[in-house]
Design a protein around this motif. Structure first.
Motif, mmCIF file in Angstrom:
data_model
loop_
_atom_site.group_PDB
_atom_site.id
_atom_site.type_symbol
_atom_site.label_atom_id
_atom_site.label_comp_id
_atom_site.label_asym_id
_atom_site.label_seq_id
_atom_site.Cartn_x
_atom_site.Cartn_y
_atom_site.Cartn_z
ATOM 1 N N TYR A 1 0.838 -1.197 0.000
ATOM 2 C CA TYR A 1 0.000 0.000 0.000
ATOM 3 C C TYR A 1 0.879 1.255 0.000
ATOM 4 O O TYR A 1 1.930 1.298 0.630
ATOM 5 C CB TYR A 1 -0.909 0.037 1.235
ATOM 6 C CG TYR A 1 -1.746 1.303 1.285
ATOM 7 C CD1 TYR A 1 -2.897 1.418 0.522
ATOM 8 C CD2 TYR A 1 -1.329 2.395 2.048
ATOM 9 C CE1 TYR A 1 -3.652 2.584 0.535
ATOM 10 C CE2 TYR A 1 -2.073 3.569 2.064
ATOM 11 C CZ TYR A 1 -3.229 3.654 1.310
ATOM 12 O OH TYR A 1 -3.949 4.816 1.314
ATOM 13 N N PHE A 2 0.450 2.266 -0.745
ATOM 14 C CA PHE A 2 1.055 3.595 -0.637
ATOM 15 C C PHE A 2 -0.064 4.616 -0.791
ATOM 16 O O PHE A 2 -1.110 4.324 -1.372
ATOM 17 C CB PHE A 2 2.152 3.809 -1.698
ATOM 18 C CG PHE A 2 1.650 3.780 -3.119
ATOM 19 C CD1 PHE A 2 1.334 4.952 -3.794
ATOM 20 C CD2 PHE A 2 1.510 2.567 -3.791
ATOM 21 C CE1 PHE A 2 0.872 4.924 -5.097
ATOM 22 C CE2 PHE A 2 1.043 2.529 -5.100
ATOM 23 C CZ PHE A 2 0.728 3.703 -5.755
ATOM 24 N N ASP A 3 0.140 5.780 -0.251
ATOM 25 C CA ASP A 3 -0.893 6.818 -0.259
ATOM 26 C C ASP A 3 -0.794 7.618 -1.547
ATOM 27 O O ASP A 3 0.232 8.240 -1.823
ATOM 28 C CB ASP A 3 -0.711 7.732 0.959
ATOM 29 C CG ASP A 3 -1.899 8.669 1.143
ATOM 30 O OD1 ASP A 3 -3.005 8.285 0.731
ATOM 31 O OD2 ASP A 3 -1.712 9.767 1.681
ATOM 32 N N LEU A 4 -1.844 7.562 -2.370
ATOM 33 C CA LEU A 4 -1.830 8.222 -3.673
ATOM 34 C C LEU A 4 -2.897 9.309 -3.727
ATOM 35 O O LEU A 4 -4.097 9.015 -3.728
ATOM 36 C CB LEU A 4 -2.082 7.203 -4.787
ATOM 37 C CG LEU A 4 -2.107 7.784 -6.209
ATOM 38 C CD1 LEU A 4 -0.748 8.338 -6.598
ATOM 39 C CD2 LEU A 4 -2.578 6.733 -7.199
ATOM 40 N N LEU B 1 -1.606 0.626 -9.340
ATOM 41 C CA LEU B 1 -2.465 0.817 -8.186
ATOM 42 C C LEU B 1 -1.836 0.229 -6.923
ATOM 43 O O LEU B 1 -1.173 -0.809 -6.984
ATOM 44 C CB LEU B 1 -3.824 0.146 -8.394
ATOM 45 C CG LEU B 1 -4.853 0.841 -9.276
ATOM 46 C CD1 LEU B 1 -4.529 0.651 -10.741
ATOM 47 C CD2 LEU B 1 -6.239 0.311 -8.968
ATOM 48 N N PRO B 2 -2.087 0.872 -5.770
ATOM 49 C CA PRO B 2 -1.655 0.287 -4.498
ATOM 50 C C PRO B 2 -2.270 -1.105 -4.319
ATOM 51 O O PRO B 2 -3.413 -1.350 -4.721
ATOM 52 C CB PRO B 2 -2.207 1.257 -3.444
ATOM 53 C CG PRO B 2 -2.461 2.537 -4.179
ATOM 54 C CD PRO B 2 -2.818 2.140 -5.577
ATOM 55 N N GLU B 3 -1.494 -2.010 -3.749
ATOM 56 C CA GLU B 3 -1.953 -3.357 -3.387
ATOM 57 C C GLU B 3 -2.409 -4.178 -4.598
ATOM 58 O O GLU B 3 -3.173 -5.132 -4.464
ATOM 59 C CB GLU B 3 -3.072 -3.295 -2.337
ATOM 60 C CG GLU B 3 -2.632 -2.642 -1.028
ATOM 61 C CD GLU B 3 -3.736 -2.642 0.020
ATOM 62 O OE1 GLU B 3 -4.919 -2.824 -0.338
ATOM 63 O OE2 GLU B 3 -3.414 -2.448 1.211
ATOM 64 N N SER B 4 -1.944 -3.834 -5.806
ATOM 65 C CA SER B 4 -2.329 -4.571 -7.014
ATOM 66 C C SER B 4 -1.307 -5.662 -7.325
ATOM 67 O O SER B 4 -0.157 -5.618 -6.874
ATOM 68 C CB SER B 4 -2.433 -3.615 -8.206
ATOM 69 O OG SER B 4 -1.157 -3.048 -8.490
ATOM 70 N N GLY C 1 -9.233 -8.567 -15.327
ATOM 71 C CA GLY C 1 -8.642 -8.994 -14.065
ATOM 72 C C GLY C 1 -7.497 -8.096 -13.650
ATOM 73 O O GLY C 1 -7.158 -7.998 -12.464
ATOM 74 N N THR C 2 -6.909 -7.420 -14.630
ATOM 75 C CA THR C 2 -5.846 -6.449 -14.365
ATOM 76 C C THR C 2 -6.292 -5.410 -13.336
ATOM 77 O O THR C 2 -5.501 -4.952 -12.517
ATOM 78 C CB THR C 2 -5.461 -5.728 -15.678
ATOM 79 O OG1 THR C 2 -4.902 -6.685 -16.564
ATOM 80 C CG2 THR C 2 -4.457 -4.625 -15.444
ATOM 81 N N PHE C 3 -7.574 -5.026 -13.383
ATOM 82 C CA PHE C 3 -8.074 -3.955 -12.516
ATOM 83 C C PHE C 3 -8.758 -4.475 -11.252
ATOM 84 O O PHE C 3 -9.181 -3.701 -10.418
ATOM 85 C CB PHE C 3 -9.066 -3.074 -13.291
ATOM 86 C CG PHE C 3 -8.476 -2.495 -14.538
ATOM 87 C CD1 PHE C 3 -7.405 -1.616 -14.470
ATOM 88 C CD2 PHE C 3 -8.975 -2.845 -15.778
ATOM 89 C CE1 PHE C 3 -6.859 -1.088 -15.627
ATOM 90 C CE2 PHE C 3 -8.424 -2.310 -16.946
ATOM 91 C CZ PHE C 3 -7.357 -1.439 -16.856
#
Length: 341
Positions: free
Chosen positions: A7-10, A299-302, A209-211
């Motif tokens: 996770y990172f804050d975006l 995306l974070p956590e992707s 599924g990418t998203f």
């Protein structure tokens, strides 16, 4: 390994809503995968980091106008269909909204009735398998009626549909673009070739599924979606020649990377083949063939940021992402690029 470790804050304002006027003028962050050293460049500078004899591998898939707006026969209620996967000539796995109106046997019409569909079964994760009815060639009907399926985080309308295609897109079949390739122009590719870099193409049809978010708490619990890939003999020979000569194989995008790592044997050689891959690459994975990677900011956590972290280390990549936020890099499909060398 926990998903929250990625996770990172975006800030929302860093999510790119439209492409830059010139494809190759996005920012380029260059990251040393071993030391974590960061350089800030412009994408067209990528040529300075490519060496004669290297092999640049691009995904030549082309995005389908896979979003169809229609109505339910009888009630006339508005429906949205997103084509996900072709099962055979006229049957497709689709995502339908609102799903509760799309029960088995329900029928729908698109355009002036030149395309019709019937739900014939339920697919995975609430998707619907539909059979289409039409006159002529399906792809031509879809070109007339379909819209470009932009990712859910892009809220603005895209003026030029070709900006969500790479300049080398060829094989129609994706529900989303291989976005690392969006930065290349025909001129830049010409200059790269003239430098003596070999360019090879694979096809991997990108699915939605990418998203999809990773819903598991631990990385190891996540199940990857499957996507169809093709590698030609010409591409395999080009890649194997580069490896035999001690040169680098550079993947453009996570899709090219996953294709290469699916096909490569333990000695780092590839061969002509096609099939479905659900390879899931996360830290701890030992790369067999890919030496460097061009990618966007994900995306974070992707699963995508997990793959990128595997290519270097979680600490180095998360530091690079936090630096990108601090330095106002643009994120996701129409955003800036990273080169991990």
């Amino acid at each position: 390994m926990e998903v929250k470790d990625f996770y990172f804050d975006l800030p929302e304002e860093l999510i790119a809503q439209h492409p830059l006027k010139n494809r190759d003028e996005s920012k380029l962050m260059v990251v040393d995968k071993n030391t974590g050293k960061i350089e800030s460049k412009i994408f067209k500078d990528i040529i300075d980091y490519l060496h004669p004899g290297d092999c640049l591998v691009l995904n030549n898939t082309r995005v389908m106008p896979a979003r169809l707006i229609g109505s339910k026969e009888g009630s006339g209620g508005k429906m949205e269909f997103l084509l996900l996967k072709r099962i055979d000539k006229d049957r497709w796995e689709t995502l339908v909204k609102p799903g509760k109106r799309a029960q088995i046997g329900s029928r729908f019409t698109f355009g002036n009735g030149e395309l019709k569909a019937e739900v014939i079964s339920l697919g995975e994760e609430g998707n619907r398998v539909v059979k289409f009815e039409y006159d002529g060639i399906f792809e031509e009907v879809l070109d007339r009626l379909g819209q470009m399926p932009l990712p859910p985080y892009i809220k603005e309308t895209l003026e030029d549909k070709e900006r969500y295609q790479t300049v080398y897109s060829k094989e129609v079949g994706s529900a989303a673009a291989p976005t690392a390739g969006l930065h290349f122009t025909e001129e830049l590719l010409k200059n790269i070739k003239e430098k003596g870099v070999n360019i090879a193409f694979v096809t991997l049809h990108v699915g939605l599924g990418t998203f999809r978010p990773v819903k598991a708490e631990t990385v190891e619990e996540h199940t990857m979606h499957s996507e169809y890939y093709v590698m030609s003999k010409e591409t395999a020979d080009t890649i194997n020649s580069a490896k035999a000569n001690g040169k680098r194989v550079i993947a453009v995008g996570t899709t090219s990377n996953r294709t290469l790592e699916t096909i490569a044997d333990e000695s780092g050689r590839v061969k002509e083949q096609s099939g479905w891959t659900d390879i899931f690459i996360f830290p701890g994975y030992k790369f067999k063939i890919v030496d460097a990677l061009i990618t966007n900011f994900h995306l974070p956590e992707s699963t995508l940021i997990m793959l990128v972290s595997a290519f270097s280390s979680r600490d180095i990549i998360m530091n690079a992402y936090n630096t990108a936020v601090k330095d106002n890099y643009r994120f996701f499909s129409f955003g800036d690029a990273m080169f991990i060398k």
